[in-house]
Design an enzyme around this catalytic site. Structure first.
Site, short mmCIF file in Angstrom:
data_model
loop_
_atom_site.label_atom_id
_atom_site.label_comp_id
_atom_site.label_asym_id
_atom_site.label_seq_id
_atom_site.Cartn_x
_atom_site.Cartn_y
_atom_site.Cartn_z
N PRO A 236 0.85 -1.08 0.20
CA PRO A 236 -0.07 -0.01 0.05
C PRO A 236 1.00 1.17 0.02
O PRO A 236 2.22 1.36 0.38
CB PRO A 236 -0.85 0.07 1.40
CG PRO A 236 -0.08 -1.04 2.09
CD PRO A 236 0.68 -2.01 1.35
N ASP A 237 0.43 2.29 -0.62
CA ASP A 237 1.04 3.63 -0.42
C ASP A 237 0.47 4.24 0.82
O ASP A 237 -0.04 3.18 1.92
CB ASP A 237 0.86 4.64 -1.70
CG ASP A 237 -0.55 4.99 -1.87
OD1 ASP A 237 -0.81 5.54 -2.76
OD2 ASP A 237 -1.50 4.68 -0.81
N PHE A 238 0.69 5.63 1.05
CA PHE A 238 0.45 6.00 2.54
C PHE A 238 -0.80 6.87 2.40
O PHE A 238 -1.70 6.52 3.43
CB PHE A 238 1.68 6.76 3.10
CG PHE A 238 2.77 5.99 3.22
CD1 PHE A 238 3.89 5.84 2.14
CD2 PHE A 238 3.13 5.48 4.39
CE1 PHE A 238 4.92 5.08 2.14
CE2 PHE A 238 4.23 4.66 4.45
CZ PHE A 238 5.23 4.39 3.58
N ARG A 239 -0.99 7.75 1.43
CA ARG A 239 -1.94 8.78 1.70
C ARG A 239 -3.22 8.51 0.57
O ARG A 239 -4.02 9.12 0.64
CB ARG A 239 -1.61 10.11 1.59
CG ARG A 239 -0.24 10.50 2.63
CD ARG A 239 0.19 11.60 2.25
NE ARG A 239 1.38 12.01 3.38
CZ ARG A 239 2.45 11.24 3.68
NH1 ARG A 239 3.01 10.51 2.57
NH2 ARG A 239 3.24 11.45 4.57
N ASN B 233 10.84 5.22 -0.70
CA ASN B 233 10.65 3.83 -0.31
C ASN B 233 11.61 3.18 0.38
O ASN B 233 12.79 3.31 0.19
CB ASN B 233 10.22 3.06 -1.80
CG ASN B 233 9.02 3.96 -2.56
OD1 ASN B 233 8.56 4.76 -1.96
ND2 ASN B 233 8.85 3.53 -3.86
N ASP C 164 11.07 -0.15 0.99
CA ASP C 164 10.88 -1.48 0.33
C ASP C 164 11.94 -2.45 -0.13
O ASP C 164 12.07 -3.51 -0.44
CB ASP C 164 9.69 -1.59 -0.50
CG ASP C 164 9.72 -0.75 -1.73
OD1 ASP C 164 8.59 -0.30 -2.21
OD2 ASP C 164 10.77 -0.68 -2.23
N HIS D 274 14.55 7.46 2.71
CA HIS D 274 13.96 7.32 4.02
C HIS D 274 14.55 6.01 4.67
O HIS D 274 13.87 5.27 5.33
CB HIS D 274 12.39 7.33 3.88
CG HIS D 274 12.22 8.54 3.51
ND1 HIS D 274 10.72 8.89 3.02
CD2 HIS D 274 12.70 9.97 3.34
CE1 HIS D 274 10.61 10.39 2.83
NE2 HIS D 274 12.01 10.83 3.19
N1 APR Z 1 0.84 4.57 -10.45
C1 APR Z 1 1.31 5.98 -10.39
N2 APR Z 1 1.05 6.50 -9.11
C2 APR Z 1 0.43 5.87 -8.15
C3 APR Z 1 0.15 4.65 -8.01
C4 APR Z 1 0.48 3.87 -9.47
N3 APR Z 1 0.24 2.55 -9.32
N4 APR Z 1 -0.50 4.30 -6.79
C5 APR Z 1 -0.31 5.44 -6.12
N5 APR Z 1 0.08 6.32 -6.76
C6 APR Z 1 0.41 7.89 -6.22
C7 APR Z 1 -0.83 8.23 -5.36
O1 APR Z 1 -1.73 9.01 -6.37
C8 APR Z 1 0.00 9.39 -4.79
O2 APR Z 1 -0.18 10.72 -5.09
O3 APR Z 1 1.30 7.90 -5.61
C9 APR Z 1 1.35 8.80 -4.64
C10 APR Z 1 1.73 8.17 -3.36
O4 APR Z 1 2.11 9.16 -2.07
P1 APR Z 1 2.01 8.86 -0.75
O5 APR Z 1 0.96 7.76 -0.39
O6 APR Z 1 2.12 10.14 -0.15
O7 APR Z 1 3.43 8.24 -0.65
P2 APR Z 1 4.78 9.10 -0.89
O8 APR Z 1 4.75 10.12 -1.76
O9 APR Z 1 5.76 8.01 -1.19
O10 APR Z 1 4.95 9.29 0.64
C11 APR Z 1 6.19 10.15 0.99
O11 APR Z 1 5.56 9.80 3.22
O12 APR Z 1 4.71 8.77 5.13
C12 APR Z 1 6.11 9.25 4.47
O13 APR Z 1 8.00 8.21 4.68
C13 APR Z 1 6.72 8.01 4.06
O14 APR Z 1 8.23 7.81 2.21
C14 APR Z 1 6.77 8.12 2.77
C15 APR Z 1 6.63 9.49 2.45
#
Ligand code: APR
Length: 290
Positions: free
Chosen positions: A45-48, A118, A120, A137
């Site tokens: 999962p992503d975060f937000r 990331n 991972d 990170h």
């Molecule tokens: N393809 C393209 N974009 C995607 C996909 C995908 N398959 N899945 C998700 N996204 C996009 C989402 O639309 C979102 O804008 O990726 C982005 C993920 O954003 P976050 O969930 O905020 O993750 P990230 O930006 O990596 O967070 C940064 O926050 O919590 C801290 O340390 C943690 O490294 C992390 C940092």
């Protein structure tokens, strides 16, 4: 070879996909900033996003879900992190088409650096050279004892993480009750809120910001500093392209390619020509996962 600069029309820069493809062909110092979005096709999962990690933590009753990655919370209550770390434990030996695209740029000697947020460590499995990678990170690749700082290979604590147990350093942890709760606790070497980024980040970012000739930002909401402001410190004449599922309307990109990063990487490779085809056995793709 000088890159063609984005043209401007009544003050607004116009930068088409064909110009981007042309620049990608000519560039020799591509700087790529990546985030959790490039690993979601592998089920991490992503975060937000709606289905992101931070929306799966309501049971913890935290006033801010980001506390699971807060160093003060961790030293006081390591169980907060270890009760959910299994949700983002990376698969071993898997990577996405986007990771393979970054590896392709490296093989063609066009990758200046990949700044990934990331943890991972999938870049390792994709064969991205450590000299070309900044894990801003940190990563699950290694882990350290909070008390004696001994370093462990990351997978050593993966079973604890899967069983939601707190891994402890045998040489530090005495089975006595008076030791502080964080005594001898092993923490993955990921940058928690309240900790500084790895030195390698600060050592590379100034020169890389001067040297890069094309910037790609992929799969990130650019919400966390200092990674969020990397692009603000790169001369505006350098073309910058966003590849993301969601737009970042308040950020200044020449081109936004909206969609799944794997699908967009595949489109770019098809436009670049046959010498850019990425063999399918090289990466995993679970297009059913969002
Ligand atoms: N393809 C393209 N974009 C995607 C996909 C995908 N398959 N899945 C998700 N996204 C996009 C989402 O639309 C979102 O804008 O990726 C982005 C993920 O954003 P976050 O969930 O905020 O993750 P990230 O930006 O990596 O967070 C940064 O926050 O919590 C801290 O340390 C943690 O490294 C992390 C940092």
């Amino acid at each position: 070879i000088k890159l063609r600069l984005p043209a401007t029309k009544d003050g607004k820069r116009i930068y088409s996909i064909s110009q981007f493809i042309n620049d990608l062909r000519l560039s020799s110092n591509v700087l790529i900033i990546t985030g959790a979005g490039i690993s979601t096709s592998l089920g991490i999962p992503d975060f937000r996003s709606i289905q992101g990690l931070y929306n799966q933590l309501s049971h913890l009753h935290l006033n801010d879900p980001q506390l699971v990655f807060d160093i003060n919370e961790f030293t006081k209550r390591p169980e907060t992190f270890y009760s959910v770390a299994h949700l983002i434990l990376p698969p071993e030996d898997k990577f996405s088409l986007l990771h393979a695209f970054i590896r392709m740029l490296q093989d063609k000697k066009q990758l200046l650096r990949n700044y990934t947020q990331n943890i991972d460590n999938l870049e390792y499995y994709a064969g991205i050279d450590p000299s070309k990678l900044i894990q801003c990170h940190g990563s699950f690749g290694t882990a350290s004892c909070l008390t004696c700082r001994s370093r462990f290979a990351g997978p050593k604590i993966f079973n604890h993480i899967k069983q939601k147990q707190i891994p402890r350093c045998s040489s530090c942890w005495k089975n006595t009750q008076e030791a502080a709760i964080s005594y001898g606790v092993i923490k993955p070497d990921i940058t928690f809120f309240g900790e500084d980024l790895p030195k390698k980040f600060y050592k590379s970012i100034v020169n890389d910001s001067k040297k890069c000739d094309l910037v790609l930002v992929v799969g990130t909401s650019l919400k966390v500093e200092p990674v969020a402001s990397i692009i603000d410190n790169i001369p505006r004449r350098i073309p910058r392209v966003l590849i993301n599922k969601d737009p970042l309307p308040d950020r200044d990109f020449d081109l936004t390619l909206l969609g799944y990063s794997d699908a967009i990487a595949s489109l770019i490779c098809s436009k670049m020509g046959p010498e850019w085809s990425i063999p399918h056995h090289q990466f995993e793709q679970d297009l059913t996962s969002d």
